[in-house]
Design a protein around this motif. Structure first.
Motif, short mmCIF file in Angstrom:
data_model
loop_
_atom_site.label_atom_id
_atom_site.label_comp_id
_atom_site.label_asym_id
_atom_site.label_seq_id
_atom_site.Cartn_x
_atom_site.Cartn_y
_atom_site.Cartn_z
N THR A 1 -4.34 20.02 1.68
CA THR A 1 -3.52 18.95 1.14
C THR A 1 -4.42 17.75 0.91
O THR A 1 -5.20 17.37 1.77
CB THR A 1 -2.39 18.57 2.13
N VAL A 2 -4.32 17.16 -0.29
CA VAL A 2 -5.10 15.98 -0.64
C VAL A 2 -4.25 14.75 -0.32
O VAL A 2 -3.10 14.65 -0.77
CB VAL A 2 -5.48 16.01 -2.14
N VAL A 3 -4.80 13.83 0.46
CA VAL A 3 -4.12 12.58 0.79
C VAL A 3 -4.68 11.50 -0.14
O VAL A 3 -5.89 11.30 -0.23
CB VAL A 3 -4.36 12.18 2.26
N MET A 4 -3.76 10.82 -0.86
CA MET A 4 -4.17 9.81 -1.82
C MET A 4 -3.45 8.49 -1.52
O MET A 4 -2.36 8.49 -0.95
CB MET A 4 -3.83 10.26 -3.25
N GLY A 5 -4.06 7.37 -1.90
CA GLY A 5 -3.45 6.09 -1.67
C GLY A 5 -3.88 5.06 -2.69
O GLY A 5 -4.87 5.25 -3.40
N ARG A 6 -3.11 3.96 -2.76
CA ARG A 6 -3.46 2.84 -3.64
C ARG A 6 -2.70 1.61 -3.22
O ARG A 6 -1.64 1.69 -2.59
CB ARG A 6 -3.18 3.15 -5.10
N PHE A 7 -3.24 0.45 -3.58
CA PHE A 7 -2.54 -0.82 -3.38
C PHE A 7 -1.60 -1.01 -4.56
O PHE A 7 -1.95 -0.73 -5.70
CB PHE A 7 -3.52 -1.99 -3.30
N ALA A 8 -0.40 -1.50 -4.29
CA ALA A 8 0.60 -1.70 -5.34
C ALA A 8 0.25 -2.91 -6.19
O ALA A 8 -0.43 -3.80 -5.83
CB ALA A 8 1.98 -1.89 -4.73
N TYR B 1 0.83 -1.19 0.00
CA TYR B 1 0.00 0.00 0.00
C TYR B 1 0.87 1.24 0.00
O TYR B 1 1.86 1.32 0.72
CB TYR B 1 -0.91 0.00 1.23
N MET B 2 0.53 2.23 -0.82
CA MET B 2 1.30 3.46 -0.92
C MET B 2 0.39 4.66 -0.69
O MET B 2 -0.78 4.63 -1.10
CB MET B 2 1.94 3.59 -2.30
N THR B 3 0.92 5.68 -0.06
CA THR B 3 0.18 6.93 0.12
C THR B 3 1.03 8.09 -0.37
O THR B 3 2.26 7.98 -0.45
CB THR B 3 -0.20 7.17 1.59
N LEU B 4 0.37 9.20 -0.67
CA LEU B 4 1.07 10.42 -1.03
C LEU B 4 0.21 11.61 -0.67
O LEU B 4 -1.00 11.49 -0.48
CB LEU B 4 1.44 10.42 -2.52
N ASN B 5 0.85 12.75 -0.55
CA ASN B 5 0.15 14.01 -0.29
C ASN B 5 0.44 14.96 -1.44
O ASN B 5 1.56 15.02 -1.94
CB ASN B 5 0.65 14.65 1.00
N PHE C 1 -2.94 6.49 -12.39
CA PHE C 1 -2.13 5.38 -11.91
C PHE C 1 -2.78 4.64 -10.75
O PHE C 1 -2.14 3.86 -10.06
CB PHE C 1 -0.73 5.86 -11.52
N GLY C 2 -4.08 4.87 -10.55
CA GLY C 2 -4.83 4.08 -9.59
C GLY C 2 -4.94 4.64 -8.19
O GLY C 2 -5.52 4.01 -7.31
N PHE C 3 -4.39 5.82 -7.94
CA PHE C 3 -4.53 6.43 -6.62
C PHE C 3 -5.93 6.98 -6.44
O PHE C 3 -6.55 7.46 -7.39
CB PHE C 3 -3.51 7.56 -6.42
N GLU C 4 -6.44 6.89 -5.23
CA GLU C 4 -7.75 7.44 -4.89
C GLU C 4 -7.60 8.44 -3.76
O GLU C 4 -6.73 8.28 -2.89
CB GLU C 4 -8.69 6.32 -4.44
N VAL C 5 -8.47 9.44 -3.74
CA VAL C 5 -8.46 10.42 -2.66
C VAL C 5 -8.97 9.74 -1.40
O VAL C 5 -10.05 9.14 -1.39
CB VAL C 5 -9.33 11.64 -3.01
N GLU C 6 -8.17 9.80 -0.34
CA GLU C 6 -8.55 9.20 0.94
C GLU C 6 -8.98 10.24 1.96
O GLU C 6 -9.63 9.91 2.94
CB GLU C 6 -7.38 8.39 1.49
#
Length: 98
Positions: free
Chosen positions: A91-98, A50-54, A69-74
């Motif tokens: 800040t938008v926090v986004m994440g996705r499963f690798a 699982y990966m997250t980004l801001n 690339f499959g990230f969703e707003v969390e």
């Protein structure tokens, strides 16, 4: 920047605000290593990729690219960044499963 020492008493606790001294360096280094070790994998589920980004809310091109690339707003961190224009931004926090 040098901060003049200030002492506060709040709810029975004493807080001292002061500039760091050279004698603090060793203790701060150990604390930093401890914190880095404890927070290194907080954005990953155990056994999962699982990966997250801001990303700043105004960076629409980046948000669109991450979604491709499959990230969703969390979630959204409201008014957590102040930029050089003096305005606060989300800040938008986004994440996705690798």
């Amino acid at each position: 920047m040098v901060i003049n020492q200030q002492i506060y008493h709040v709810k029975g606790l004493q807080y001292i605000i002061r500039s760091a001294h050279i004698r603090d360096a060793n203790e701060l280094s150990h604390l930093r290593v401890q914190l880095d070790g404890e927070t290194e994998n907080l954005d990953r589920e155990s056994g999962e990729g699982y990966m997250t980004l801001n990303v700043l809310e105004t960076n629409k091109k980046a948000i669109d690219l991450y979604e491709k690339f499959g990230f969703e707003v969390e979630g959204v961190l409201k008014n957590d960044k102040v930029l050089s224009d003096g305005k606060f931004y989300n800040t938008v926090v986004m994440g996705r499963f690798a």
